[in-house]
Design an enzyme around this catalytic site. Structure first.
Site, PDB file in Angstrom:
ATOM      1  N   CYS A  75       0.860  -1.176   0.000  1.00  0.00           N
ATOM      2  CA  CYS A  75       0.000   0.000   0.000  1.00  0.00           C
ATOM      3  C   CYS A  75       0.896   1.225   0.000  1.00  0.00           C
ATOM      4  O   CYS A  75       1.727   1.385   0.903  1.00  0.00           O
ATOM      5  CB  CYS A  75      -0.888  -0.015   1.243  1.00  0.00           C
ATOM      6  SG  CYS A  75      -1.858   1.491   1.522  1.00  0.00           S
ATOM      7  N   CYS A 192      -0.812   3.392  -6.682  1.00  0.00           N
ATOM      8  CA  CYS A 192      -1.726   2.735  -5.741  1.00  0.00           C
ATOM      9  C   CYS A 192      -1.850   1.305  -6.225  1.00  0.00           C
ATOM     10  O   CYS A 192      -2.094   1.075  -7.417  1.00  0.00           O
ATOM     11  CB  CYS A 192      -3.091   3.419  -5.722  1.00  0.00           C
ATOM     12  SG  CYS A 192      -4.358   2.527  -4.766  1.00  0.00           S
TER      13      CYS A 192
END
Length: 265
Positions: A75, A192
């Site tokens: 992440c 992302c």
């Protein structure tokens, strides 16, 4: 019999599956624990202090329960905030995920690169420092997408996602003269881990062809280097899927390709 290493892959949701897929391909000998912190998803809606206060103790619980040999923070938002805290608190290797600005700028021919991430990732000082250090004269456009991660989760879960919804998030990445390949964006960093879930649609909706930079293969190489040689003749070990909300995922068929064909428990 040689014990398999255990790799814990952590993300706010399902985006880290795109990193998991590459790591599993590189290390089929490992046992995998995938943790989706869906009880706190999306991280982009929380402050920096809230994310640090959430992830650091949660990781302590996960490390205590699963005893991993290595943890992947799959992440960007969490990596840019908590990696230093995790490394200070726990004595095992952590591999993070940060925007791949250096390789993108190194390969761009038009010198126009866009970084597509969550609003939190693109506003981080960490991201701005990467641009200062590695832009190499490129014009870097930061695009903070409010909804694309959620759209990727919806699509993976089988919910319909319209082209218009995706294009609204994607369009700001494309800068310059559409008719001149030398004066327009030619490289987009997927900052992302959710976004590669939508890569086929991103390519279809893009107003012109670009190179899409996904950091997952580089992360897999780093994980394999840190673990060292394969442990033996084990073709593949097991896999677990955990949601911090304790919900039952019911996604076994959709998840199997990311786990290398294994059915996650």
């Amino acid at each position: 019999m040689t014990n398999s290493p255990t790799i814990l892959v952590f993300d706010s949701g399902l985006g880290g599956l795109t990193v998991l897929r590459e790591v599993v391909a590189a290390r089929s000998d490992a046992h995998y624990v995938y943790v989706a912190d869906d009880a706190f998803f999306p991280y982009g809606h929380h402050s920096e202090d809230e994310i640090i206060a959430r992830v650091v103790p949660l990781m302590g619980e996960l490390v205590g329960t699963h005893d991993p040999d290595l943890v992947v923070i799959a992440c960007n938002t969490a990596s840019t905030l908590v990696l230093s805290h995790l490394r200070a608190a726990y004595s095992l290797p952590f591999v993070g995920t940060v925007p791949a600005i250096k390789p993108a700028c190194a390969q761009s021919r038009s010198r126009r690169v866009s970084v597509l991430g969550t609003k939190g990732t693109v506003k981080r000082e960490y991201t701005k420092a990467l641009i200062r250090d590695f832009a190499q004269g490129c014009e870097v456009t930061l695009v903070g997408s409010p909804e694309l991660a959620a759209l990727a989760e919806a699509e993976l879960s089988g919910s319909p996602v319209s082209d218009d919804a995706i294009l609204a998030e994607l369009a700001p990445c494309f800068v310059g003269d559409a008719g001149d390949a030398g004066a327009r964006t030619d490289t987009v960093v997927l900052a992302c881990t959710h976004y590669p879930l939508l890569l086929d649609r991103l390519k279809k909706l893009a107003p012109w062809p670009v190179d899409w930079i996904d950091p997952a293969p580089a992360i897999a190489r780093r994980v394999s280097d840190l673990l060292g040689p394969h442990t033996g003749d084990i073709a593949q070990s097991g896999a677990e899927m955990i949601f911090t909300s304790n919900r039952v995922h019911g996604l076994s068929a959709a998840l199997m390709p990311f786990f290398g064909g294994r059915i996650p428990a």
